[in-house]
Design a protein around this motif. Structure first.
Motif, short mmCIF file in Angstrom:
data_model
loop_
_atom_site.label_atom_id
_atom_site.label_comp_id
_atom_site.label_asym_id
_atom_site.label_seq_id
_atom_site.Cartn_x
_atom_site.Cartn_y
_atom_site.Cartn_z
N HIS A 190 -10.36 2.26 -1.54
CA HIS A 190 -10.06 3.56 -0.93
C HIS A 190 -10.91 4.61 -1.64
O HIS A 190 -10.96 4.61 -2.87
CB HIS A 190 -8.57 3.88 -1.08
N LYS A 229 -0.58 4.37 0.39
CA LYS A 229 -1.41 5.47 0.86
C LYS A 229 -0.87 6.14 2.13
O LYS A 229 -1.13 7.30 2.37
CB LYS A 229 -2.84 4.96 1.12
N PHE A 269 -2.13 6.33 10.71
CA PHE A 269 -2.29 5.37 11.82
C PHE A 269 -1.82 3.97 11.44
O PHE A 269 -1.77 3.08 12.27
CB PHE A 269 -3.78 5.28 12.23
N CYS A 270 -1.49 3.75 10.16
CA CYS A 270 -1.46 2.37 9.64
C CYS A 270 -0.05 1.83 9.40
O CYS A 270 0.79 2.47 8.77
CB CYS A 270 -2.28 2.32 8.35
N CYS A 286 0.84 -1.19 0.00
CA CYS A 286 0.00 0.00 0.00
C CYS A 286 0.88 1.24 0.00
O CYS A 286 1.85 1.31 0.75
CB CYS A 286 -0.90 0.01 1.24
N CYS A 334 -1.73 6.11 5.32
CA CYS A 334 -2.60 6.67 6.35
C CYS A 334 -1.75 6.72 7.63
O CYS A 334 -1.00 5.77 7.91
CB CYS A 334 -3.82 5.77 6.57
N GLN A 336 -4.88 -4.44 -0.36
CA GLN A 336 -5.03 -3.46 0.72
C GLN A 336 -5.76 -2.26 0.18
O GLN A 336 -6.45 -1.54 0.90
CB GLN A 336 -3.65 -3.00 1.22
N VAL A 358 0.58 -0.92 7.67
CA VAL A 358 0.65 -1.76 6.46
C VAL A 358 1.72 -1.31 5.45
O VAL A 358 2.47 -2.16 4.93
CB VAL A 358 -0.75 -1.86 5.79
N PRO A 359 1.85 -0.01 5.14
CA PRO A 359 2.88 0.36 4.16
C PRO A 359 4.29 -0.06 4.61
O PRO A 359 5.17 -0.26 3.78
CB PRO A 359 2.75 1.88 4.07
N GLN A 395 -13.31 5.75 8.21
CA GLN A 395 -12.40 5.92 9.36
C GLN A 395 -12.88 6.95 10.37
O GLN A 395 -12.82 6.72 11.56
CB GLN A 395 -10.94 6.27 8.92
N ARG A 435 -6.07 10.82 5.03
CA ARG A 435 -7.00 10.01 4.24
C ARG A 435 -7.31 10.63 2.86
O ARG A 435 -7.99 10.01 2.05
CB ARG A 435 -8.31 9.78 5.02
FE1 SF4 Z 1 -3.16 1.57 3.10
FE2 SF4 Z 1 -5.58 0.95 4.10
FE3 SF4 Z 1 -3.44 1.18 5.74
FE4 SF4 Z 1 -4.48 3.37 4.62
S1 SF4 Z 1 -5.54 2.01 6.11
S2 SF4 Z 1 -2.26 2.84 4.73
S3 SF4 Z 1 -5.14 2.59 2.61
S4 SF4 Z 1 -3.71 -0.36 4.12
#
Ligand code: SF4
Ligand code: 5AD
Length: 435
Positions: free
Chosen positions: A220, A144, A148-149, A142, A146, A186, A151-152, A247, A259
């Motif tokens: 998204h 993006k 808080f996230c 990902c 965000c 994602q 994942v990236p 969110q 976002r």
């Molecule tokens: Fe990526 Fe979703 Fe995490 Fe945002 S919430 S960084 S779009 S995986």
């Protein structure tokens, strides 16, 4: 997504002669495929690792491995601090698993945590049990960010599989009798293969077999294009169901979350989708208690829920994740306040889901039969294309995988109850002709 990744891991290991057991006592290798999205997901893994201490003591040769996002995030810490862990392998290094298991088996620690810009496991045939529903990861990572996230950081940069290989996989699954395919990413609508975008992939997937339902997640709001909405509308077997995380309902918080949309933009998008795809249902993700969230911000979230009237929602308390931008902000909403706000969010969603389901009483919809209901063999369970569970009386001649027209008679917040109107026969393999 982790189910799909586990199937890839099994595909890789089966190729090397490994086979699966459901009995941990028989296993030579135990792998935990992990999630780091919130603290409690990681705590659960620590709990489960604890359960394996005894087995490891009895079988010192047992290889215990952590796969996925926790492996990526905690890396060496895991093998250094948790003596039971022999192996940590992040989401882009599964091809090396056989080699790393050998390293661990020979007494060293097996560590593979490099992220890749290209790995999509496009050529790996995932190991799937026969069934009705299958998941295919069509893109990974990902971009993006965000705030808080995690994942990236744990799954790396966005990259997509080739359209043709996804379509080939759907053909095979359709031939094996699968009836519902979920395309996963994602940020699935950022999918790109040359000049083909996600709408093109959805259309090509839907055209493989019109009696196979196509679902997708997660979208998204920034990338939900008009073309994508029209593609969903035009194909009867692309489900009228969009998971579109909002969110928060506060523009100020959305900005802090990075976002990239405002609530005004988001609501317009919902309105447009409802015009283009009549009857489309929405679900969402909501976080309560993001740093600096005030009571007013929280009320705005409740307002957005009332305006959109989601069919369902995944609702979470904010959980600080090390390495993210939000981690540097103070986690300043008291735990008690987060919990109270979350409970209000859940209560409102339950009320809305109940009302929406009540409105469906008396309507008819097509249901894909999944099997007998969890509670009784006298009842069958299926799903509408808007992803609602429907329970109805079992009768001879109906099998999992059949499409039926069901009249809704009763509803709770989570479930619809109905009666069979008729079995929907496929005509020319095309559900739309008779639905
Ligand atoms: Fe990526 Fe979703 Fe995490 Fe945002 S919430 S960084 S779009 S995986
Ligand atoms: N705290 C709470 N919820 C989170 N999510 C992602 N990161 C966090 C976090 N740090 C939620 C978001 C996302 C879903 C998959 O998980 O709502 O959409």
């Amino acid at each position: 997504m982790n189910v799909a990744d586990t199937e890839i891991v099994l595909g890789i290991l089966n190729n090397k002669g490994y086979s699966q057991t459901n009995n941990a006592d028989e296993a030579d290798v135990v792998l935990f495929n992990t999630c780091s999205i919130r603290e409690n997901a990681e705590q659960r893994i620590y709990g489960r690792l604890g359960n394996f201490k005894n087995l490891k003591a009895l079988k010192p040769d047992l290889v215990v491995g952590i796969l996925g996002c926790m492996a990526e995030r905690l890396r060496k810490d895991l093998v250094e601090q948790k003596s039971i862990v022999d192996l940590v392998v992040g989401p882009d290094e599964y091809r090396r698993l056989p080699e790393l298991i050998d390293v661990a088996y020979n007494g060293d620690k097996g560590i593979g945590v490099k992220l890749s810009r290209t790995e999509t496991y496009d050529d790996i045939i995932p190991h799937r049990e026969d069934g009705l529903s299958a998941w295919i990861s069509v893109m990974r990572g990902c971009d993006k960010f965000c705030t808080f996230c995690v994942v990236p950081f744990t799954r790396g940069r966005e990259r997509s599989r080739a359209l043709s290989s996804v379509v080939d996989e759907i053909c095979e699954l359709s031939e094996r009798g699968f009836k519902e395919i979920s395309l996963l990413g994602q940020n699935v609508n950022s999918y790109k293969d040359g000049d083909k975008d996600f709408a093109d992939l959805l259309a090509a997937s839907a055209e493989v077999n019109r009696s196979v339902r196509i679902r997708f997640t997660t979208s998204h709001p920034q990338d939900l294009s008009d073309k994508l909405l029209y593609t969903i509308a035009e194909h009867s077997n692309i489900c009228n169901y969009i998971h579109l995380p909002v969110q928060s309902g506060s523009d100020r918080i959305l900005k802090l979350m990075n976002r990239t949309y405002t609530i005004g933009h988001y609501l317009k998008l919902i309105e447009k989708a409802r015009k283009i795809i009549p009857g489309v249902s929405f679900s969402t993700d909501i976080i309560s208690g993001f740093p600096t969230e005030t009571f007013e911000d929280h009320i705005m979230t409740l307002d957005v829920m009332r305006q959109v009237r989601y069919d369902g929602a995944y609702m979470f308390k904010y959980s600080p994740r090390e390495g993210t931008k939000a981690y540097a902000m103070k986690d300043d909403v008291a735990e008690e306040t987060k919990s109270k706000r979350l409970q209000e969010i859940i209560d409102i969603q339950q009320q809305i889901s109940y009302e929406i389901n009540q409105e469906l009483i008396g309507t008819e919809d097509i249901v894909l039969v999944e099997g007998v209901s969890r509670k009784s063999n006298d009842f069958l369970a299926g799903r509408t294309d808007t992803n609602k569970v429907v329970i109805f009386p079992n009768q001879d001649g109906i099998e999992a995988g059949d499409y039926l027209k069901i009249k809704i008679k009763r509803a709770t917040q989570a479930t619809l109850f109905g009666e069979l109107v008729k079995a929907v026969k496929l005509n020319n393999n095309n559900l739309a002709l008779i639905a």
